[in-house]
Design an enzyme around this catalytic site. Structure first.
Site, PDB file in Angstrom:
ATOM      1  N   ASN A 170      -3.171  22.055  43.034  1.00 23.40           N
ATOM      2  CA  ASN A 170      -4.027  23.154  43.523  1.00 23.40           C
ATOM      3  C   ASN A 170      -5.403  23.140  42.838  1.00 23.40           C
ATOM      4  O   ASN A 170      -6.202  24.028  43.052  1.00 23.40           O
ATOM      5  CB  ASN A 170      -3.344  24.517  43.334  1.00 23.40           C
TER       6      ASN A 170
ATOM      7  N   GLY B 200       3.249  30.435  11.924  1.00 30.68           N
ATOM      8  CA  GLY B 200       4.199  29.639  12.709  1.00 30.68           C
ATOM      9  C   GLY B 200       4.045  28.139  12.552  1.00 30.68           C
ATOM     10  O   GLY B 200       4.912  27.380  12.983  1.00 30.68           O
TER      11      GLY B 200
ATOM     12  N   TYR C 133       5.886  29.654  26.617  1.00 30.29           N
ATOM     13  CA  TYR C 133       5.695  28.338  27.237  1.00 30.29           C
ATOM     14  C   TYR C 133       6.914  27.436  26.975  1.00 30.29           C
ATOM     15  O   TYR C 133       7.483  26.849  27.903  1.00 30.29           O
ATOM     16  CB  TYR C 133       4.419  27.688  26.684  1.00 30.29           C
TER      17      TYR C 133
ATOM     18  N   ALA D  26       8.369  18.767  23.391  1.00 31.29           N
ATOM     19  CA  ALA D  26       9.112  18.779  22.136  1.00 31.29           C
ATOM     20  C   ALA D  26       9.127  20.171  21.506  1.00 31.29           C
ATOM     21  O   ALA D  26       9.917  20.419  20.597  1.00 31.29           O
ATOM     22  CB  ALA D  26       8.499  17.775  21.170  1.00 31.29           C
ATOM     23  N   THR D  27       8.271  21.083  21.986  1.00 30.99           N
ATOM     24  CA  THR D  27       8.285  22.435  21.411  1.00 30.99           C
ATOM     25  C   THR D  27       9.577  23.177  21.773  1.00 30.99           C
ATOM     26  O   THR D  27       9.830  24.234  21.218  1.00 30.99           O
ATOM     27  CB  THR D  27       7.054  23.268  21.836  1.00 30.99           C
TER      28      THR D  27
ATOM     29  N   ASN E 256       2.857  14.703  21.259  1.00 38.20           N
ATOM     30  CA  ASN E 256       1.465  15.108  21.522  1.00 38.20           C
ATOM     31  C   ASN E 256       0.688  14.009  22.252  1.00 38.20           C
ATOM     32  O   ASN E 256       0.230  13.060  21.602  1.00 38.20           O
ATOM     33  CB  ASN E 256       0.764  15.446  20.204  1.00 38.20           C
TER      34      ASN E 256
ATOM     35  N   ASN F 104      -7.101  23.519  22.843  1.00 43.21           N
ATOM     36  CA  ASN F 104      -5.999  24.000  22.002  1.00 43.21           C
ATOM     37  C   ASN F 104      -5.450  22.882  21.145  1.00 43.21           C
ATOM     38  O   ASN F 104      -4.866  23.123  20.101  1.00 43.21           O
ATOM     39  CB  ASN F 104      -4.853  24.501  22.887  1.00 43.21           C
ATOM     40  N   ASN F 105      -5.573  21.645  21.636  1.00 41.00           N
ATOM     41  CA  ASN F 105      -4.952  20.518  20.937  1.00 41.00           C
ATOM     42  C   ASN F 105      -5.955  19.835  20.022  1.00 41.00           C
ATOM     43  O   ASN F 105      -7.169  19.896  20.243  1.00 41.00           O
ATOM     44  CB  ASN F 105      -4.372  19.523  21.947  1.00 41.00           C
TER      45      ASN F 105
HETATM   46  N1  LIG Z   1      -0.689  17.884  27.477  1.00 43.49           N
HETATM   47  C1  LIG Z   1       0.296  18.191  26.627  1.00 43.49           C
HETATM   48  O1  LIG Z   1       0.079  18.289  25.426  1.00 43.49           O
HETATM   49  C2  LIG Z   1       1.703  18.379  27.137  1.00 43.49           C
HETATM   50  C3  LIG Z   1       2.789  18.302  26.244  1.00 43.49           C
HETATM   51  C4  LIG Z   1       4.079  18.506  26.727  1.00 43.49           C
HETATM   52  C5  LIG Z   1       4.285  18.789  28.073  1.00 43.49           C
HETATM   53  N2  LIG Z   1       3.221  18.867  28.912  1.00 43.49           N
HETATM   54  C6  LIG Z   1       3.473  19.212  30.310  1.00 43.49           C
HETATM   55  O2  LIG Z   1       3.045  18.171  31.163  1.00 43.49           O
HETATM   56  C7  LIG Z   1       2.516  18.720  32.364  1.00 43.49           C
HETATM   57  C8  LIG Z   1       1.136  18.147  32.600  1.00 43.49           C
HETATM   58  O3  LIG Z   1       0.304  18.446  31.485  1.00 43.49           O
HETATM   59  P1  LIG Z   1      -1.239  18.070  31.485  1.00 43.49           P
HETATM   60  O4  LIG Z   1      -1.652  17.990  30.061  1.00 43.49           O
HETATM   61  O5  LIG Z   1      -1.482  16.928  32.380  1.00 43.49           O
HETATM   62  O6  LIG Z   1      -1.833  19.407  32.114  1.00 43.49           O
HETATM   63  P2  LIG Z   1      -3.012  19.586  33.182  1.00 43.49           P
HETATM   64  O7  LIG Z   1      -3.357  21.034  33.202  1.00 43.49           O
HETATM   65  O8  LIG Z   1      -4.096  18.604  32.942  1.00 43.49           O
HETATM   66  O9  LIG Z   1      -2.272  19.196  34.553  1.00 43.49           O
HETATM   67  C9  LIG Z   1      -1.554  20.114  35.327  1.00 43.49           C
HETATM   68  C10 LIG Z   1      -2.000  19.942  36.763  1.00 43.49           C
HETATM   69  O10 LIG Z   1      -1.240  20.843  37.587  1.00 43.49           O
HETATM   70  C11 LIG Z   1      -2.116  21.537  38.462  1.00 43.49           C
HETATM   71  N3  LIG Z   1      -1.484  22.828  38.719  1.00 43.49           N
HETATM   72  C12 LIG Z   1      -1.339  23.873  37.861  1.00 43.49           C
HETATM   73  N4  LIG Z   1      -0.673  24.881  38.454  1.00 43.49           N
HETATM   74  C13 LIG Z   1      -0.384  24.451  39.716  1.00 43.49           C
HETATM   75  C14 LIG Z   1       0.294  25.045  40.806  1.00 43.49           C
HETATM   76  N5  LIG Z   1       0.802  26.291  40.708  1.00 43.49           N
HETATM   77  N6  LIG Z   1       0.416  24.347  41.958  1.00 43.49           N
HETATM   78  C15 LIG Z   1      -0.105  23.092  42.049  1.00 43.49           C
HETATM   79  N7  LIG Z   1      -0.763  22.490  41.056  1.00 43.49           N
HETATM   80  C16 LIG Z   1      -0.895  23.160  39.895  1.00 43.49           C
HETATM   81  C17 LIG Z   1      -3.447  21.625  37.735  1.00 43.49           C
HETATM   82  O11 LIG Z   1      -4.552  21.756  38.612  1.00 43.49           O
HETATM   83  C18 LIG Z   1      -3.475  20.274  36.987  1.00 43.49           C
HETATM   84  O12 LIG Z   1      -4.072  19.267  37.770  1.00 43.49           O
HETATM   85  C19 LIG Z   1       2.525  20.241  32.197  1.00 43.49           C
HETATM   86  O13 LIG Z   1       3.642  20.751  32.871  1.00 43.49           O
HETATM   87  C20 LIG Z   1       2.653  20.436  30.710  1.00 43.49           C
HETATM   88  O14 LIG Z   1       3.334  21.621  30.393  1.00 43.49           O
HETATM   89  C21 LIG Z   1       1.948  18.665  28.487  1.00 43.49           C
END
Ligand SMILES: NC(=O)c1ccc[n+]([C@@H]2O[C@H](COP(=O)([O-])OP(=O)(O)OC[C@H]3O[C@@H](n4cnc5c(N)ncnc54)[C@H](O)[C@@H]3O)[C@@H](O)[C@H]2O)c1
Length: 340
Positions: A34, A295, A150, A127-128, A180, A199-200
């Site tokens: 989206n 934390g 989360y 991993a969280t 990470n 945040n990271n």
């Molecule tokens: N980046 C990290 O550190 C990390 C670590 C562990 C897990 N994750 C998980 O991996 C996944 C991807 O992470 P990322 O870093 O690429 O995040 P990101 O925000 O770059 O990618 C998420 C994508 O999903 C899309 N999106 C969000 N809500 C949506 C919805 N309701 N419908 C359709 N599209 C939607 C966003 O536009 C984005 O392109 C996430 O679920 C995140 O929780 C990320």
């Protein structure tokens, strides 16, 4: 393997890198996104990298009618789910919003997949879900004690997948618990581009390197670690993306569900990261030590043994590669949504 895969969140940071690896592995991929946290020109960039047309449906995973349409128009063999929200702090402030997007969004997707007879899912967990470690490195059978909405969302989604499998053996899942993710694609065309103050750690250091942030704040230097700063397990996003191919292969070829860490098994401290980034960008980066954050813990790194034994997965890109590709990506101004 010539299969067709639905990739939700495929325009995001990890999703875009996974898209490239899926196409390179010979899979046909359809993105659903989206664009709430991605730029539309990511799709053009994916076309440049892969040399092939990208198929993307713009829409929300909360929209069941939209998902039904995507599934009616494509015969998928599996889905990889990334679409969601990922900021721990924001999830504490907006738990309802997070539950809706991450849990209701995922269950909406699973219902649509079930209806369409697509029952192989790779899920982006974290991993969280483990919470504070009893032992290091963290194995997959460690207790799960999520400490934020989360992390709780992710555990709920994991549980739902396991319950589905129990209810109907035709389901199979790959639950991948990421440590990470860091770094960017070697083309410098895709990478992490946070909308706000990152945040990271690595994107934060990157913004210090580009001059957009004045200095790195190091939250505590009195931890029980070699240099006193917190130690975490950073994994190159390209390695992480490749792990999804191995997970999919396990589901498509063998129908074997699994829960595995995607980690390197090595921890780096905040100051290790800063020094490595300084080497990559050729500058000294300012930092100040402030108090510990509530934390936070000394060290957190994963056990990569099961991923290796079960999937044949091994992260091969090192910290210098993570920092260099990150710097190559952020130092191109046109890559950022936020820079003038
Ligand atoms: N980046 C990290 O550190 C990390 C670590 C562990 C897990 N994750 C998980 O991996 C996944 C991807 O992470 P990322 O870093 O690429 O995040 P990101 O925000 O770059 O990618 C998420 C994508 O999903 C899309 N999106 C969000 N809500 C949506 C919805 N309701 N419908 C359709 N599209 C939607 C966003 O536009 C984005 O392109 C996430 O679920 C995140 O929780 C990320």
């Amino acid at each position: 393997m010539s299969s067709k895969v639905l990739l939700t969140g495929g325009a995001g940071y990890i999703g875009s890198h996974t898209y490239v690896e899926l196409v390179a592995a010979g899979l046909e991929v359809v993105i659903v996104d989206n664009f709430s946290n991605a730029r539309r020109d990511v799709l053009d960039r994916l076309e440049i990298i892969t040399g092939a047309k990208v198929t993307c449906y713009e829409g929300d995973v909360l929209d069941a009618g939209f998902l039904d349409q995507v599934l009616a128009e494509n015969a998928f063999d599996a889905a990889v789910h990334y679409a969601g929200k990922k900021a721990v702090g924001e999830s504490v402030e907006n738990p309802l919003d997070y539950f809706r997007t991450n849990c209701v969004g995922f269950s909406t997707l699973l219902a649509a997949l079930d209806e369409a007879d697509v029952r192989r899912v790779v899920f982006s967990s974290t991993a969280t879900v483990y919470g504070k470690p009893d032992i290091l490195p963290l194995p997959e059978n460690h207790a799960t004690r999520p400490e934020s909405p989360y992390a709780e969302n992710k555990l709920i989604c994991e549980t739902l997948l396991r319950q589905l499998k129990t209810s109907d053996d035709r389901w199979s899942y790959g639950i991948l618990r990421y440590f990470n993710p860091a770094g960017a694609h070697p083309s410098s065309l895709i990478g992490e581009d946070p909308n706000d103050i990152p945040n990271n750690l690595m994107p934060y250091i990157a913004r210090v390197a580009t001059g957009d942030l004045a200095r790195l704040r190091v939250f505590g230097d009195d931890y029980d670690t070699p240099d006193g700063t917190g130690v975490r397990d950073y994994i190159h996003v390209v390695d992480l993306a490749k792990g999804h191919i191995q997970s999919l292969r396990k589901l498509i070829d063998k129908d074997e569900s699994h829960i595995v860490n995607l980690s390197t098994g090595t921890g780096y401290s905040v100051l290790d990261m800063l020094r490595a980034y300084e080497k990559a960008c050729g500058k000294t980066l300012p930092y100040e030590v402030t108090g510990r954050r509530a934390g936070d813990i000394d060290g957190f790194w994963g056990d990569p043994t099961l991923a290796s034994n079960l999937l044949g997965f091994k992260a091969v890109r090192d910290l210098d590669d993570m920092c260099q590709t990150s710097w190559n990506w952020v130092s191109r101004k046109t890559n950022s949504r936020n820079r003038p």
